[in-house]
Design a protein around this motif. Sequence first.
Motif, PDB file in Angstrom:
ATOM      1  N   ALA A  11       0.832  -1.203   0.000  1.00  0.00           N
ATOM      2  CA  ALA A  11       0.000   0.000   0.000  1.00  0.00           C
ATOM      3  C   ALA A  11       0.864   1.250   0.000  1.00  0.00           C
ATOM      4  CB  ALA A  11      -0.934  -0.002   1.205  1.00  0.00           C
ATOM      5  N   SER A  80      -2.663   4.890   4.274  1.00  0.00           N
ATOM      6  CA  SER A  80      -2.676   3.556   3.678  1.00  0.00           C
ATOM      7  C   SER A  80      -3.566   3.444   2.458  1.00  0.00           C
ATOM      8  CB  SER A  80      -3.143   2.517   4.711  1.00  0.00           C
ATOM      9  OG  SER A  80      -2.312   2.499   5.848  1.00  0.00           O
ATOM     10  N   ASN A  81      -4.442   4.421   2.217  1.00  0.00           N
ATOM     11  CA  ASN A  81      -5.397   4.323   1.118  1.00  0.00           C
ATOM     12  C   ASN A  81      -5.404   5.586   0.267  1.00  0.00           C
ATOM     13  OD1 ASN A  81      -6.610   1.713   1.831  1.00  0.00           O
ATOM     14  ND2 ASN A  81      -7.417   2.800   3.614  1.00  0.00           N
ATOM     15  N   TYR A  83      -7.607   7.283  -3.009  1.00  0.00           N
ATOM     16  CA  TYR A  83      -8.881   7.183  -3.718  1.00  0.00           C
ATOM     17  C   TYR A  83      -8.772   7.904  -5.056  1.00  0.00           C
ATOM     18  CZ  TYR A  83     -10.770   5.732   0.799  1.00  0.00           C
ATOM     19  OH  TYR A  83     -11.013   5.058   1.974  1.00  0.00           O
ATOM     20  N   ILE A 105      -9.963   2.338  -4.896  1.00  0.00           N
ATOM     21  CA  ILE A 105      -8.962   2.512  -3.846  1.00  0.00           C
ATOM     22  C   ILE A 105      -7.718   1.684  -4.173  1.00  0.00           C
ATOM     23  CG2 ILE A 105      -8.549   2.404  -1.358  1.00  0.00           C
ATOM     24  CD1 ILE A 105     -11.577   2.149  -0.969  1.00  0.00           C
ATOM     25  N   ASN A 106      -6.544   2.317  -4.067  1.00  0.00           N
ATOM     26  CA  ASN A 106      -5.274   1.593  -4.237  1.00  0.00           C
ATOM     27  C   ASN A 106      -5.336   0.628  -5.424  1.00  0.00           C
ATOM     28  OD1 ASN A 106      -4.530   2.852  -1.806  1.00  0.00           O
ATOM     29  ND2 ASN A 106      -5.063   1.083  -0.586  1.00  0.00           N
ATOM     30  N   SER A 119      -8.732  -1.944  -0.433  1.00  0.00           N
ATOM     31  CA  SER A 119      -8.532  -1.034   0.693  1.00  0.00           C
ATOM     32  C   SER A 119      -7.747  -1.716   1.809  1.00  0.00           C
ATOM     33  CB  SER A 119      -9.873  -0.572   1.251  1.00  0.00           C
ATOM     34  OG  SER A 119     -10.488  -1.624   1.977  1.00  0.00           O
ATOM     35  N   ASN A 120      -7.065  -0.908   2.593  1.00  0.00           N
ATOM     36  CA  ASN A 120      -6.441  -1.367   3.828  1.00  0.00           C
ATOM     37  C   ASN A 120      -7.305  -0.828   4.966  1.00  0.00           C
ATOM     38  OD1 ASN A 120      -4.895  -1.709   6.149  1.00  0.00           O
ATOM     39  ND2 ASN A 120      -2.960  -1.197   5.148  1.00  0.00           N
ATOM     40  N   ASP A 121      -8.017  -1.732   5.666  1.00  0.00           N
ATOM     41  CA  ASP A 121      -8.981  -1.310   6.672  1.00  0.00           C
ATOM     42  C   ASP A 121      -8.458  -1.425   8.102  1.00  0.00           C
ATOM     43  OD1 ASP A 121     -10.749  -0.845   4.588  1.00  0.00           O
ATOM     44  OD2 ASP A 121     -11.619  -2.846   4.719  1.00  0.00           O
ATOM     45  N   PHE A 128      -9.349  -5.925   5.275  1.00  0.00           N
ATOM     46  CA  PHE A 128      -9.366  -5.282   3.965  1.00  0.00           C
ATOM     47  C   PHE A 128     -10.623  -5.690   3.203  1.00  0.00           C
ATOM     48  CE2 PHE A 128      -7.468  -9.416   3.248  1.00  0.00           C
ATOM     49  CZ  PHE A 128      -7.993  -9.817   2.027  1.00  0.00           C
TER      50      PHE A 128
END
Length: 215
Positions: A11, A80-81, A83, A105-106, A119-121, A128
């Motif tokens: 990421a 980390s994300n 958009y 995202i990413n 995504s990195n959640d 994710f």
Amino acid sequence: MKAKGFILLSAILMITMCLAVTASAEIVGRTADGYIHRYTADNGQEIYFVSIEKEPPVRYEDVNFDGHPDLVMVTALGASNAYYEFYLWNGSEYEYAEHWIDDIINYELVDGQYLVSRSNDGNAGTLFHAEICVWDGNVLKSIRTIVSEEETSIVWEGRIGTQTTNLDRLHVTVWEADSLVGEATVLWEKTYEPFPENQAALDEMEAHLWDGLRK
């Protein structure tokens, strides 16, 4: 911890790449969602877009695999994300690309036909969600989704529901979109306890996400 570190590093590298190739856009106004930017494309076309960033990265990349560079705008950039929104080259001008997913995202371009939004959640990337998408004209559509999240359950007593989240259990589900009926079918799901900290678990998730799509 190798698996978590690998996801987080990927990421960071993606966002770093985004920052490395940029062009300037001018702020011309504001909305409740951010700044209104005007960008003059290489063909002289003025394109307006909204970003929460004052100096959003803008670059050219062939995101729809037709052999012609398209415009890629960053609408938000976090730790980390990142958009994005796209404007696709149609042969004479750039036009806004619709997407039938929540956010791009990413993103990653795969095999010259798939665009993956991931995504990195949290939890160093173990949490994710990702969508494998394809283009239908200028519309980006999801065909496969994976969600990796802390396990939750709901207990109902009459009209009152109590939701419980188990922070020690990771639940992963893969869905496939059915365009004919507009619904999604669960292809695979699994609960990991405790949270996986090895690459083998992530490889298993990826294998089920791509099952039948890649040879």
